[in-house]
Design a protein around this motif. Structure first.
Motif, PDB file in Angstrom:
ATOM      1  N   ALA A  71     -47.155 -35.420  -9.265  1.00 45.03           N
ATOM      2  CA  ALA A  71     -47.176 -35.109  -7.133  1.00 45.03           C
ATOM      3  C   ALA A  71     -46.246 -35.589  -7.285  1.00 45.03           C
ATOM      4  O   ALA A  71     -45.993 -36.200  -6.155  1.00 45.03           O
ATOM      5  CB  ALA A  71     -48.186 -35.503  -7.642  1.00 45.03           C
ATOM      6  N   TRP A  72     -44.695 -34.584  -6.967  1.00 46.10           N
ATOM      7  CA  TRP A  72     -44.082 -35.583  -6.658  1.00 46.10           C
ATOM      8  C   TRP A  72     -43.158 -33.561  -5.847  1.00 46.10           C
ATOM      9  O   TRP A  72     -42.582 -32.950  -5.952  1.00 46.10           O
ATOM     10  CB  TRP A  72     -42.162 -35.170  -7.916  1.00 46.10           C
ATOM     11  N   ASP A  73     -43.571 -34.102  -5.000  1.00 44.30           N
ATOM     12  CA  ASP A  73     -43.805 -33.324  -3.310  1.00 44.30           C
ATOM     13  C   ASP A  73     -42.581 -33.653  -1.933  1.00 44.30           C
ATOM     14  O   ASP A  73     -42.500 -35.651  -2.464  1.00 44.30           O
ATOM     15  CB  ASP A  73     -44.864 -32.737  -2.640  1.00 44.30           C
ATOM     16  N   SER A  74     -42.575 -33.577  -0.942  1.00 44.16           N
ATOM     17  CA  SER A  74     -42.077 -34.348   0.102  1.00 44.16           C
ATOM     18  C   SER A  74     -42.897 -36.011   0.744  1.00 44.16           C
ATOM     19  O   SER A  74     -41.351 -36.938   0.727  1.00 44.16           O
ATOM     20  CB  SER A  74     -41.975 -33.856   1.633  1.00 44.16           C
ATOM     21  N   LEU A  75     -43.160 -35.672   0.704  1.00 45.83           N
ATOM     22  CA  LEU A  75     -43.757 -36.827   0.765  1.00 45.83           C
ATOM     23  C   LEU A  75     -43.426 -37.726  -0.302  1.00 45.83           C
ATOM     24  O   LEU A  75     -43.076 -39.303  -0.024  1.00 45.83           O
ATOM     25  CB  LEU A  75     -45.918 -37.402   0.866  1.00 45.83           C
ATOM     26  N   ALA A  76     -43.840 -37.747  -1.371  1.00 49.22           N
ATOM     27  CA  ALA A  76     -43.209 -38.605  -2.548  1.00 49.22           C
ATOM     28  C   ALA A  76     -42.090 -39.550  -2.508  1.00 49.22           C
ATOM     29  O   ALA A  76     -41.616 -40.215  -3.285  1.00 49.22           O
ATOM     30  CB  ALA A  76     -44.151 -38.644  -3.496  1.00 49.22           C
ATOM     31  N   VAL A  77     -41.331 -38.038  -2.787  1.00 48.67           N
ATOM     32  CA  VAL A  77     -39.310 -38.271  -2.292  1.00 48.67           C
ATOM     33  C   VAL A  77     -39.383 -38.948  -1.139  1.00 48.67           C
ATOM     34  O   VAL A  77     -38.473 -40.775  -0.841  1.00 48.67           O
ATOM     35  CB  VAL A  77     -39.078 -36.903  -1.607  1.00 48.67           C
ATOM     36  N   VAL A  78     -40.067 -39.338  -0.087  1.00 52.39           N
ATOM     37  CA  VAL A  78     -39.812 -40.597   1.567  1.00 52.39           C
ATOM     38  C   VAL A  78     -40.307 -41.883   0.815  1.00 52.39           C
ATOM     39  O   VAL A  78     -39.693 -42.935   1.201  1.00 52.39           O
ATOM     40  CB  VAL A  78     -40.618 -39.796   2.631  1.00 52.39           C
ATOM     41  N   SER A  79     -41.547 -42.050   0.195  1.00 48.61           N
ATOM     42  CA  SER A  79     -41.912 -43.120  -0.348  1.00 48.61           C
ATOM     43  C   SER A  79     -40.663 -43.539  -1.372  1.00 48.61           C
ATOM     44  O   SER A  79     -40.543 -44.641  -1.841  1.00 48.61           O
ATOM     45  CB  SER A  79     -43.158 -42.356  -1.140  1.00 48.61           C
ATOM     46  N   THR A  80     -40.258 -42.927  -2.309  1.00 49.63           N
ATOM     47  CA  THR A  80     -39.693 -43.152  -3.493  1.00 49.63           C
ATOM     48  C   THR A  80     -38.331 -44.231  -2.507  1.00 49.63           C
ATOM     49  O   THR A  80     -37.158 -45.039  -3.239  1.00 49.63           O
ATOM     50  CB  THR A  80     -39.062 -42.029  -4.189  1.00 49.63           C
ATOM     51  N   ILE A  81     -37.523 -42.781  -1.955  1.00 48.20           N
ATOM     52  CA  ILE A  81     -36.890 -43.863  -1.076  1.00 48.20           C
ATOM     53  C   ILE A  81     -37.055 -45.320   0.114  1.00 48.20           C
ATOM     54  O   ILE A  81     -35.880 -45.872  -0.459  1.00 48.20           O
ATOM     55  CB  ILE A  81     -36.465 -43.098   0.689  1.00 48.20           C
TER      56      ILE A  81
END
Length: 74
Positions: free
Chosen positions: A29-39
């Protein structure tokens, strides 16, 4: 690194045992929400800010670790 792997596992909704440097982010589930959460996770765990554009270019967990290490040296 274990804290980061645990947080990343939660973000992409997998078991922490599945997280390894070779893990391909696109397979999960590598989507824009995952990117923001990972930041936010990287900032919390390593006190390092990465930008979404750079993080979005990462294909594997190893790419994220390399990005973090590059930012740590700056």
């Amino acid at each position: 690194m274990q804290e980061f792997f645990a947080g990343l596992a939660e973000i992409i909704e997998i078991d922490v045992e599945q997280v390894s440097p070779e893990l391909k982010l696109a397979d999960f589930a590598w989507d824009s929400l995952a990117v923001v959460s990972t930041i936010a996770l990287i900032d919390d765990v390593f006190n390092v800010m990465v930008d979404g554009q750079s993080l979005n270019k990462c294909d594997t967990v190893a790419d994220i670790v390399a990005l973090i290490n590059t930012k740590k040296k700056v």
